[in-house]
Design a protein around this motif. Structure first.
Motif, PDB file in Angstrom:
ATOM      1  N   LEU A 117      15.756  28.211 -43.623  1.00  0.00           N
ATOM      2  CA  LEU A 117      14.540  28.094 -44.425  1.00  0.00           C
ATOM      3  C   LEU A 117      14.056  29.474 -44.875  1.00  0.00           C
ATOM      4  O   LEU A 117      13.600  29.645 -46.012  1.00  0.00           O
ATOM      5  N   GLU A 118      14.204  30.449 -43.994  1.00  0.00           N
ATOM      6  CA  GLU A 118      13.800  31.812 -44.384  1.00  0.00           C
ATOM      7  C   GLU A 118      14.675  32.311 -45.533  1.00  0.00           C
ATOM      8  O   GLU A 118      14.193  32.971 -46.464  1.00  0.00           O
ATOM      9  N   PHE A 119      15.956  31.958 -45.464  1.00  0.00           N
ATOM     10  CA  PHE A 119      16.847  32.371 -46.557  1.00  0.00           C
ATOM     11  C   PHE A 119      16.471  31.640 -47.854  1.00  0.00           C
ATOM     12  O   PHE A 119      16.547  32.204 -48.955  1.00  0.00           O
ATOM     13  N   ALA A 120      16.045  30.371 -47.701  1.00  0.00           N
ATOM     14  CA  ALA A 120      15.626  29.623 -48.892  1.00  0.00           C
ATOM     15  C   ALA A 120      14.466  30.340 -49.565  1.00  0.00           C
ATOM     16  O   ALA A 120      14.417  30.475 -50.797  1.00  0.00           O
ATOM     17  N   VAL A 121      13.528  30.806 -48.741  1.00  0.00           N
ATOM     18  CA  VAL A 121      12.374  31.530 -49.289  1.00  0.00           C
ATOM     19  C   VAL A 121      12.846  32.822 -49.959  1.00  0.00           C
ATOM     20  O   VAL A 121      12.482  33.135 -51.100  1.00  0.00           O
ATOM     21  N   ASP A 122      13.688  33.579 -49.250  1.00  0.00           N
ATOM     22  CA  ASP A 122      14.170  34.857 -49.794  1.00  0.00           C
ATOM     23  C   ASP A 122      14.908  34.657 -51.113  1.00  0.00           C
ATOM     24  O   ASP A 122      14.720  35.412 -52.066  1.00  0.00           O
ATOM     25  N   ALA A 123      15.772  33.665 -51.131  1.00  0.00           N
ATOM     26  CA  ALA A 123      16.556  33.432 -52.338  1.00  0.00           C
ATOM     27  C   ALA A 123      15.644  33.051 -53.494  1.00  0.00           C
ATOM     28  O   ALA A 123      15.807  33.532 -54.624  1.00  0.00           O
ATOM     29  N   ALA A 124      14.668  32.179 -53.205  1.00  0.00           N
ATOM     30  CA  ALA A 124      13.739  31.788 -54.262  1.00  0.00           C
ATOM     31  C   ALA A 124      12.951  33.001 -54.742  1.00  0.00           C
ATOM     32  O   ALA A 124      12.668  33.141 -55.939  1.00  0.00           O
ATOM     33  N   ASN A 125      12.615  33.875 -53.800  1.00  0.00           N
ATOM     34  CA  ASN A 125      11.899  35.091 -54.185  1.00  0.00           C
ATOM     35  C   ASN A 125      12.697  35.929 -55.178  1.00  0.00           C
ATOM     36  O   ASN A 125      12.127  36.571 -56.049  1.00  0.00           O
ATOM     37  N   VAL A 126      14.043  35.934 -55.017  1.00  0.00           N
ATOM     38  CA  VAL A 126      14.875  36.696 -55.950  1.00  0.00           C
ATOM     39  C   VAL A 126      14.650  36.200 -57.369  1.00  0.00           C
ATOM     40  O   VAL A 126      14.510  36.978 -58.315  1.00  0.00           O
ATOM     41  N   VAL A 127      14.570  34.887 -57.498  1.00  0.00           N
ATOM     42  CA  VAL A 127      14.383  34.311 -58.835  1.00  0.00           C
ATOM     43  C   VAL A 127      12.964  34.563 -59.324  1.00  0.00           C
ATOM     44  O   VAL A 127      12.737  35.057 -60.438  1.00  0.00           O
ATOM     45  N   MET A 128      11.984  34.239 -58.446  1.00  0.00           N
ATOM     46  CA  MET A 128      10.586  34.322 -58.868  1.00  0.00           C
ATOM     47  C   MET A 128      10.190  35.773 -59.118  1.00  0.00           C
ATOM     48  O   MET A 128       9.353  36.053 -59.983  1.00  0.00           O
ATOM     49  N   GLY A 129      10.844  36.683 -58.372  1.00  0.00           N
ATOM     50  CA  GLY A 129      10.511  38.093 -58.539  1.00  0.00           C
ATOM     51  C   GLY A 129      11.282  38.757 -59.665  1.00  0.00           C
ATOM     52  O   GLY A 129      11.034  39.929 -59.970  1.00  0.00           O
ATOM     53  N   SER A 130      12.210  38.059 -60.261  1.00  0.00           N
ATOM     54  CA  SER A 130      13.019  38.693 -61.300  1.00  0.00           C
ATOM     55  C   SER A 130      12.225  38.904 -62.582  1.00  0.00           C
ATOM     56  O   SER A 130      12.583  39.722 -63.414  1.00  0.00           O
ATOM     57  N   GLY A 131      11.163  38.117 -62.745  1.00  0.00           N
ATOM     58  CA  GLY A 131      10.342  38.252 -63.945  1.00  0.00           C
ATOM     59  C   GLY A 131      11.004  37.722 -65.200  1.00  0.00           C
ATOM     60  O   GLY A 131      10.483  37.888 -66.297  1.00  0.00           O
ATOM     61  N   LYS A 132      12.152  37.075 -65.027  1.00  0.00           N
ATOM     62  CA  LYS A 132      12.870  36.633 -66.225  1.00  0.00           C
ATOM     63  C   LYS A 132      12.433  35.246 -66.708  1.00  0.00           C
ATOM     64  O   LYS A 132      12.722  34.875 -67.835  1.00  0.00           O
ATOM     65  N   TYR A 133      11.795  34.491 -65.824  1.00  0.00           N
ATOM     66  CA  TYR A 133      11.529  33.091 -66.155  1.00  0.00           C
ATOM     67  C   TYR A 133      10.062  32.754 -65.964  1.00  0.00           C
ATOM     68  O   TYR A 133       9.367  33.349 -65.132  1.00  0.00           O
ATOM     69  N   ASN A 134       9.584  31.790 -66.737  1.00  0.00           N
ATOM     70  CA  ASN A 134       8.213  31.316 -66.573  1.00  0.00           C
ATOM     71  C   ASN A 134       8.113  29.878 -67.051  1.00  0.00           C
ATOM     72  O   ASN A 134       9.097  29.299 -67.525  1.00  0.00           O
ATOM     73  N   PHE A 135       6.929  29.297 -66.906  1.00  0.00           N
ATOM     74  CA  PHE A 135       6.725  27.891 -67.279  1.00  0.00           C
ATOM     75  C   PHE A 135       6.171  27.776 -68.687  1.00  0.00           C
ATOM     76  O   PHE A 135       5.202  27.077 -68.927  1.00  0.00           O
ATOM     77  N   GLY A 136       6.786  28.447 -69.604  1.00  0.00           N
ATOM     78  CA  GLY A 136       6.283  28.454 -70.980  1.00  0.00           C
ATOM     79  C   GLY A 136       6.759  27.287 -71.823  1.00  0.00           C
ATOM     80  O   GLY A 136       6.347  27.147 -72.968  1.00  0.00           O
ATOM     81  N   SER A 137       7.643  26.466 -71.265  1.00  0.00           N
ATOM     82  CA  SER A 137       8.162  25.341 -72.045  1.00  0.00           C
ATOM     83  C   SER A 137       7.439  24.066 -71.640  1.00  0.00           C
ATOM     84  O   SER A 137       7.104  23.883 -70.479  1.00  0.00           O
ATOM     85  N   ASP A 138       7.227  23.173 -72.602  1.00  0.00           N
ATOM     86  CA  ASP A 138       6.675  21.871 -72.207  1.00  0.00           C
ATOM     87  C   ASP A 138       7.770  21.056 -71.518  1.00  0.00           C
ATOM     88  O   ASP A 138       8.962  21.329 -71.670  1.00  0.00           O
ATOM     89  N   PHE A 139       7.327  20.061 -70.733  1.00  0.00           N
ATOM     90  CA  PHE A 139       8.248  19.312 -69.879  1.00  0.00           C
ATOM     91  C   PHE A 139       9.301  18.573 -70.693  1.00  0.00           C
ATOM     92  O   PHE A 139      10.483  18.590 -70.374  1.00  0.00           O
ATOM     93  N   LYS A 140       8.890  17.906 -71.757  1.00  0.00           N
ATOM     94  CA  LYS A 140       9.826  17.085 -72.525  1.00  0.00           C
ATOM     95  C   LYS A 140      10.948  17.922 -73.123  1.00  0.00           C
ATOM     96  O   LYS A 140      12.107  17.488 -73.173  1.00  0.00           O
ATOM     97  N   ALA A 141      10.603  19.134 -73.552  1.00  0.00           N
ATOM     98  CA  ALA A 141      11.607  19.984 -74.205  1.00  0.00           C
ATOM     99  C   ALA A 141      12.707  20.414 -73.248  1.00  0.00           C
ATOM    100  O   ALA A 141      13.819  20.736 -73.673  1.00  0.00           O
ATOM    101  N   LEU A 142      12.424  20.384 -71.932  1.00  0.00           N
ATOM    102  CA  LEU A 142      13.437  20.812 -70.967  1.00  0.00           C
ATOM    103  C   LEU A 142      14.655  19.903 -70.979  1.00  0.00           C
ATOM    104  O   LEU A 142      15.764  20.323 -70.682  1.00  0.00           O
ATOM    105  N   PHE A 143      14.429  18.618 -71.301  1.00  0.00           N
ATOM    106  CA  PHE A 143      15.491  17.621 -71.082  1.00  0.00           C
ATOM    107  C   PHE A 143      16.032  17.007 -72.367  1.00  0.00           C
ATOM    108  O   PHE A 143      16.971  16.233 -72.310  1.00  0.00           O
ATOM    109  N   SER A 144      15.411  17.309 -73.498  1.00  0.00           N
ATOM    110  CA  SER A 144      15.826  16.608 -74.712  1.00  0.00           C
ATOM    111  C   SER A 144      15.961  17.546 -75.899  1.00  0.00           C
ATOM    112  O   SER A 144      15.896  17.113 -77.029  1.00  0.00           O
ATOM    113  N   SER A 145      16.178  18.836 -75.625  1.00  0.00           N
ATOM    114  CA  SER A 145      16.310  19.783 -76.734  1.00  0.00           C
ATOM    115  C   SER A 145      17.763  19.912 -77.144  1.00  0.00           C
ATOM    116  O   SER A 145      18.662  19.919 -76.303  1.00  0.00           O
ATOM    117  N   GLU A 146      17.981  20.066 -78.427  1.00  0.00           N
ATOM    118  CA  GLU A 146      19.334  20.319 -78.916  1.00  0.00           C
ATOM    119  C   GLU A 146      19.828  21.680 -78.446  1.00  0.00           C
ATOM    120  O   GLU A 146      21.016  21.903 -78.312  1.00  0.00           O
TER     121      GLU A 146
END
Lengths: 646, 818
Positions: free
Chosen positions: A284-313
């Motif tokens: 579980l600690e590794f799960a947290v650490d690994a997730a931190n790598v992603v969340m701390g990368s600054g590359k991603y955010n929740f700027g997309s609406d939900f529907k567009a995630l699954f039905s975009s060309e």
């Protein structure tokens, strides 16, 4: 007198072997000359036929050979080998009609969905044989994972072996470390899947030869021992893999996101099944650490609406998506997941009332405690308006007869797609010719893995308490996703943030699950419906009993419908309608349509003939191995243990 | 259309398919030159009735020339050309489910033909009719040249070189199908105002109130092949094969005092061959009636190709010795090399010897006239076999395109996992021992030949035995196996002409061979290749009979009672399983439960189901651990190898009239069937069922049936009632009248006047009568499951009896010689 013709005979190498002049009449030595002629011809023939030294040397003309100097020469060679893993692990919507590891079509065995008649059963007896040595072997839908198949383990082990023994000398150290990490990532991925299906499995950390029978026939290793090896692989991955290896190629954040998934799975499995507390904490600690790598990368955010995630060309540039799978009709790489969400195609198992009721109100409360008007109105149109916006983005907002529950999942179809109901669908939303891109892994999952691992660590392993800031980075960040214009126009509203000070008090909550963890689980359910997490979540939480539909009559119901208004076509003289269409009144009485009582057909939709699945037990958490395999081990003087309970 | 029964055979099969064949050959020897010219033509119609074209044509021509230049040198050369073209309706690119499968698959209510609007109804027939014509064209050519040199009267040298080239072009022009779609719900027929139209039972439009009026529905008229889906494409594949062969040898004959004859021979064989193929396919036809590459727009085109090569080289020497033509000895030694093995294992020595004794030439045999020839012979030898792929010893990694699309928008290139290989693969050795007798009686009127042989295949290339799934790939192939075949063959021939001119002749042969595994691995599993196993053996259960209601404890409702078995009823491992409660035996014996064989969750053995024999008497039916030591109630119940294969021809002629009958048969062969023509209740979703099954299954009113109570096995050929067992094992032994010919030859005296040497007319019947033991199942005992020209192992999913039906043919011919 003409000059006599000269005959020359050459062997294959062009050396002249004999030279003759045809004899003239006057010669006394005709016979001798003929002899010479004949002998020369004969010898030449013999030489011609045999002397070519490499006549028998016929190496393959159109294949690479797995050998030093012939492959593993440079990064291009290595990349081409690594490419072979992608479609097995980054399935997305798979291709054509193939359902393995796909949302909607593949992940249909869980408690969110109800079908007509008897629900599909758990496996009840040991199969006569189970397994394969093929990389193309089908998955086992009931376990949401691979069969007893070590082809991908071998593929990854060959990768690691050739990196160490051949490629290392040909590439830079940085490249060597990166590709070794890629290889280990895939080995860890495969073992994580195998363990999720079988529990204990034999672990192979190297390529095993056919002569090493003691290794091939070894018994299953303890799942914790296996996952420790996986843990080591994943540690190596994060230390050595490239931050960026080009678009749509595996890199550190993508790997870290998957690692958070597998470590959360195993950590919670070890915990809730009371297997090994130390390992639970470690994973579980590794799960947290690994997730931190992603969340701390600054590359991603929740700027997309939900529907567009699954039905975009095209998902390129979507800020939430770490990795996606592309589809292109021109390359004949298409899928069918859009069409199985298009409002017409019948899936067979559809969202039930239990799932609908589990969606949080957009005031952040459970429906039982919400003061919003319509909190206890379970008509589809009202649910779409009053529940978390993901409800409206996941289900069509009116009664749809293609669904067994009338609630039709269209998470993977665009808003445009369902305008074709009753018409001819374009290729993008009909048949197996769909081309919408598939998110393979996205930030939404990572933050939910992270917050759950943190919460479990805090609750049971003395980890730091979950703070409001933690919730704001995860669940509340998700809830603040922008709404698309159509949703706004319909009056859909974002859900209020989850606050530690005012956690919903859900009357449905299991007594053994703390309120915060209960809300984290709810968030996963709303976020991932149809996506394939649910069955594995139930297994790691040790909550497979939710699959027993006798515990709640709502499993056999759809939402509240006013049939004469919402779906008059369901009320006809046809045999399929009369005597079969039923609704359940709020008081619990069931009304069956008899051809005359249309006006009384208002209530919860009763799924036709729906009945509970056969009984199952704790053995169903894990798959049995085949009887033939057990016999085969015994025949060779070895032992293959059967999965516990089978 | 209406609901009625249809006979797909009537729609699909052309009963009469003409064939014509013409052959001409001319040959002559002029001085020292001999030539031979042959020309042939064959045109054979196929039997698919709705097809635009279904036929096979062959043209062939050959020329042979030889010239004796002088007493020392003879040269020869020749050429041969043949053009074979198979045309057939290109219905689908699939070889695992083609029209022949669907023809047999569905029930007799499945509609064929046209509806009342005159439109075709979607079916194998409509598709075969709409399909464009595919063809496989093979052009074969060879040229050869050679010479014989006579150094002396006793010493010669022969050399021959052949180059052959074959090209195969396979065109598959597809289409999109449009028909009344019987696969989707029909649509209501409406009038201009959208109101329903009513018809009566004959299909005539009537008013809504007319007696017998019913709403009219039409099958939807759809183009149901979506754009680019199979077979909406054009495909062309070309294959080029060429080989060069050299055979050269020299022979020296030595006679000492005429009693000792020696023959010495030295020679060489050399073969090099190469195959290349390439295919192109473009999807989405813009003109389905004239499919051409220029009328297909799918992008990108699908292109594939490959090439292979191989070579063999062999040297040989032979010595023959005969003493007074009574005692014969021969010795051979070969040294063979093949490109198919690693360099250090290319070459191998192969010796063989044989000896014969012509007893009839011994003095003591010369005084009688019953036995006209009597010879005993024996041989021992080993030869090499290299009929395996060229690169088994190398770990090849195939490359291809992944379905993963990269960021650049094209498919990712992948190189696959290398297989497990054994790198010391070499020749397979075939060692043969033979003992034979040739006998002739009464001035050779009756002759008998008998051979007894044993063939050991050593170092057979087979997958390594006993490799579990944990290995992660298929077991590597190597020279691990060893087989032994024991067999015999008998031929009898009799010819006699009576004084009145009646001639009779008979020729019959029968042979049998049985193969078992000498060594392979250590497995003892009955379904594995254990050492000692007979090839083809079938392990299964012995069937007792069908259960009747009286076998069960019936409840108050008169039905069997489902109980949960306890360790008192069955061994521990089956406790907790459910079964219908059986009555104890007549003397109070515990009933024998068969829960192990209940493979479906809702299947419980009840009245009308199969009762198996408890062979090992342990009180329960199961397979133990399916090993030789513990195989439960399994036994060897048959063998799929054809045994006692025989054939015989009987002929007679009298005053120009000749008649001959040729019979062929197999004495013993069993197979366990697969698919709806062999397995009762194979799959209820496939409607078709042979009448032999449909008319003879158990019901409470037909308790004496051969087949058990109806149950849907959902596509399995070995589950529940239909476990592999002797009762439903197919007996494939048969006898077939392959050919019956009656001919008449005109009198030579008459013909000579018109310059004709001989003139014969004849009529022949092929395959007209078959005697089999298949209980009326529509299965051809000669056909092999899953084999066709398209797919050699899984054609139509390997289901028994589903393929192009065997031809019965009638032919009439003329033979003319000048």
């Amino acid at each position: 007198m003409m000059k006599p013709n000269t005959i020359k005979i050459f062997n294959a190498h062009g050396a002249e072997y004999a030279r003759f002049r045809p004899a003239n009449k006057n010669s006394k030595n005709i016979r001798m000359k003929i002899y010479k002629y004949i002998c020369g011809f004969g010898i030449a023939c013999m030489l011609f036929t045999s002397c070519k030294k490499d006549f028998l040397d016929r190496p393959p003309l159109t294949s690479y050979v797995d050998a030093d100097g012939q492959y593993w020469r440079n990064e291009d060679d290595i990349r081409m080998y690594a490419n072979g893993f992608y479609t097995n692990y980054f399935n997305g919507y798979n291709t054509s009609f193939t359902a393995d590891y796909t949302p909607v079509r593949g992940y249909t065995f869980n408690d969110d969905l109800t079908g007509k008649n008897v629900q599909s059963n758990f496996e009840s007896s040991v199969p006569s044989s189970r397994g394969s040595t093929s990389e193309a072997a089908a998955w086992m839908s009931q376990y949401a994972g691979p069969t007893w198949d070590f082809a991908w383990v071998r593929k990854a082990n060959i990768f690691i072996d050739r990196m160490d023994n051949i490629a290392k000398a040909n590439i830079t150290d940085e490249a060597y470390r990166h590709w070794s990490a890629v290889a280990r990532f895939f080995r860890g991925f495969e073992y994580s899947r195998l363990v999720s299906v079988f529990g204990d499995v034999p672990y192979y950390g190297r390529v095993v030869k056919e002569s090493e029978l003691d290794s091939l026939y070894k018994d299953r290793d303890n799942r914790g021992d296996v996952m420790d090896k996986v843990y080591d692989d994943f540690k190596f991955v994060l230390d050595n893999i490239r931050d960026d290896d080009g678009a749509l190629f595996l890199n550190k954040t993508i790997a870290a996101a998957f690692i958070s998934r597998f470590m959360l799975f195993e950590g919670t499995y070890e915990h809730y099944h009371s297997l090994d507390a130390a390992r639970a904490k470690k994973y579980l600690e590794f799960a947290v650490d690994a997730a931190n790598v992603v969340m701390g990368s600054g590359k991603y955010n929740f700027g997309s609406d939900f529907k567009a995630l699954f039905s975009s060309e095209n998902l390129a540039g979507n800020p939430e998506v770490l990795l996606y799978r592309k589809y292109d009709a021109a390359l004949s790489i298409t899928h069918c997941i859009g069409s199985y969400s298009n409002g017409t195609e019948v899936v067979g198992v559809d969202p039930n009332l239990v799932l609908a009721k589990s969606f949080i109100m957009n005031d952040g409360n459970v429906w039982e405690h919400s003061s919003e008007p319509g909190a206890d109105d379970f008509s589809i149109a009202n649910l779409a308006k009053t529940r978390d916006p993901r409800f409206e983005a996941s289900f069509i907002d009116n009664a749809n007869p293609a669904s067994a529950t009338l609630l039709y999942g269209y998470k993977f179809a665009s808003r445009e797609a369902i305008t074709y109901i009753g018409k001819t669908y374009p290729a993008a939303w009909g048949s197996n010719t769909n081309t919408s891109d598939a998110p393979v892994i996205r930030l939404g999952e990572v933050v939910l893995n992270w917050i759950e691992a943190k919460a479990v660590l805090a609750q049971y392993y003395g980890g730091p308490s979950v703070t409001q800031a933690d919730l704001d980075q995860s669940i509340n960040a998700i809830r603040s996703r922008p709404l698309d214009a159509d949703a706004i126009a319909k009056g859909v509203q974002k859900t209020a943030p989850l606050t530690l000070s005012a956690l919903p008090d859900d009357p449905e909550r299991d007594a053994d699950v703390p309120a915060l963890i209960w809300e984290i689980r709810r968030e996963r359910r709303m976020e991932f419906v149809f996506e394939g997490f649910r069955l594995l979540d139930l297994k790691r939480w040790k909550k497979l009993q939710y699959m027993d539909f006798s515990t709640n009559p709502d499993y056999f119901l759809g939402p509240w419908v006013n049939l004469p208004v919402e779906l008059p076509t369901a009320l006809t003289d046809a045999a399929a309608s009369k005597g079969n269409v039923k609704v359940k009144k709020a008081g619990g009485t069931i009304v069956t349509y008899d051809g005359t009582n249309a006006s009384d057909m208002v209530g919860f939709w009763v799924v036709e003939n729906a009945a509970n699945r056969d009984g199952f037990s704790d053995k169903n958490y894990l798959s049995p191995v085949g009887q033939t395999q057990i016999d085969e081990y015994q025949d060779k003087g070895y032992t293959l243990s059967q999965t516990e309970g089978w | 259309m209406g609901v009625r029964t249809y006979d797909p055979y009537d729609y699909m099969i052309k009963e009469w398919a003409p064939t014509q064949q013409h052959n001409i050959s001319v040959g002559q020897t002029l001085n020292k030159t001999t030539y031979n010219i042959g020309l042939g033509y064959l045109d054979q119609s196929g039997m698919i009735k709705p097809a635009k074209k279904d036929d096979f044509t062959r043209y062939n021509a050959s020329l042979r020339l030889s010239n004796e230049i002088n007493k020392y040198i003879t040269v020869r050369a020749g050429a041969m050309y043949s053009r074979r073209n198979k045309e057939y309706p290109y219905v689908t690119s699939s070889t695992t489910a083609d029209p022949w499968l669907y023809l047999y698959r569905w029930g007799s209510l499945y509609p064929f033909g046209n509806d009342e609007n005159g439109d075709p109804i979607r079916s194998p027939v409509s598709e075969a009719g709409a399909a464009n014509t595919a063809n496989i064209l093979q052009n074969y050519m060879n040229v050869n040249a050679g010479a014989t040199l006579n150094f002396t009267r006793n010493w010669t040298f022969d050399f021959d070189y052949t180059f052959s080239n074959q090209e195969e072009i396979w065109n598959r022009p597809g289409t999109r199908y449009t028909a009344r779609n019987s696969w989707v719900a029909p649509k209501a027929r409406v009038d201009d105002n959208g109101g329903p139209i009513y018809v009566d039972s004959t299909g005539n439009v009537v008013s809504a109130t007319a007696p017998g009026a019913m709403p009219a529905f039409d099958l939807s008229y759809d183009t149901y092949t979506s754009l680019g889906a199979n077979p909406d494409h054009i495909y062309r594949r070309t294959t080029n094969f060429h080989s060069s062969t050299i055979n050269a040898y020299t022979t020296y004959n030595l006679n000492l005092k005429d009693d000792h004859r020696f023959k010495f021979m030295l020679g060489i064989n050399r073969v090099a061959a190469q195959t290349e193929w390439q295919s192109q396919q473009v999807n989405q036809l813009t003109d389905i009636h004239n499919p051409e590459f220029s009328f297909a727009v799918g992008s990108p085109p699908i292109v594939d190709g490959d090439k292979f090569w191989e070579s063999q080289l062999g040297y040989f020497g032979r010595i023959n010795y005969a003493f007074k033509d009574k005692y014969l000895i021969e010795g051979n030694l070969r040294y063979d090399g093949s490109s198919k093995f690693p360099r250090d294992l290319w070459w191998r020595w192969y010796p063989s010897v044989s000896a014969g004794w012509v007893i009839s030439k011994e003095n003591f045999m010369l005084s009688q006239d019953v036995v006209s020839f009597f010879k005993i012979r024996g041989s021992w030898g080993t030869i090499g076999d290299q009929t395996v792929p060229n690169t088994l010893y190398l770990p090849l990694m195939s490359s291809g395109l992944s379905s993963w699309i990269g960021a650049n928008g094209s498919r990712a290139v992948t190189v696959g996992t290398p297989p497990a290989i054994v790198n010391n693969i070499t020749w397979q050795d075939i060692q043969t021992k033979n003992l034979g007798v040739d006998l002739a009686f009464f001035e050779n009127k009756l002759s008998v030949t008998f051979d007894l042989f044993q063939r050991n295949t050593r170092n057979m290339i087979v997958p390594s035995e006993g490799i579990p799934y944990t290995f992660g790939t298929g077991a590597p192939q190597g020279n691990f196996g060893s087989l032994r075949t024991n067999g015999w063959e008998l031929t009898v021939e009799f010819n006699h002409r009576f004084k009145n001119g009646l001639g009779v002749n008979f020729r019959g042969n029968i042979s049998d061979a049985k193969t078992h595994i000498l060594e392979y691995g250590t497995s003892t599993g009955v379904n594995s290749y254990y050492n000692g196993k007979d090839i083809g053996e079938i392990w299964g259960y012995r069937t007792d009979r069908l259960y009747q209601a009286s076998d069960f404890e019936l409840g108050p409702d008169g039905n069997p009672q489902l109980i949960t078995l306890t360790a008192d009823d069955v061994p521990e491992e089956y406790a907790g399983k459910k079964a219908n409660q059986l009555k104890p035996g007549a003397h109070g014996e515990k009933p024998v439960y068969q829960v192990f064989l209940q493979n479906s969750s809702n299947f419980f053995f009840g009245p009308g189901d199969v009762k198996f024999k408890d062979l090992n008497g342990d009180g329960v039916i199961d397979n133990g651990s399916a090993t030789l030591d513990d195989h439960g109630d399994l036994a060897v119940i048959g063998n799929s190898t054809p045994r006692y294969e025989y054939g015989f021809r009987i002929g007679a002629d009298y005053k120009g009239v000749d008649i001959s009958l040729f019979f062929q048969g197999v004495g013993s062969r069993q197979i366990w069937g697969d698919g709806f023509l062999a397995i009762p209740g194979y799959n209820s979703a496939d409607g078709a069922m042979p009448a032999a099954i449909a008319d003879n299954y158990w019901t409470p009113d037909n308790t004496n049936a051969f087949y058990p109570a109806a149950y849907n096995n959902a596509g399995s050929n070995s589950a529940n009632n239909i476990q592999v067992q002797d009762r439903y094992l197919l007996n494939m032994a048969y006898l077939r009248l392959k050919n019956l010919t009656v001919g008449y030859s005109f009198s030579p005296d008459l013909l000579r006047k018109v310059g004709v040497n001989s003139f014969r007319v004849y009529g022949a019947l092929e395959n007209f009568i078959t005697w089999d033991h298949l209980r009326g199942l529509p299965i051809d005992p000669e056909a092999i499951n899953g084999y066709s020209m398209w797919n050699t192992s899984n054609y139509n999913l390997g289901r028994t009896g589903i393929g192009t039906p065997a031809f019965k043919s009638i032919s009439i011919g003329v033979q003319l010689n000048f």
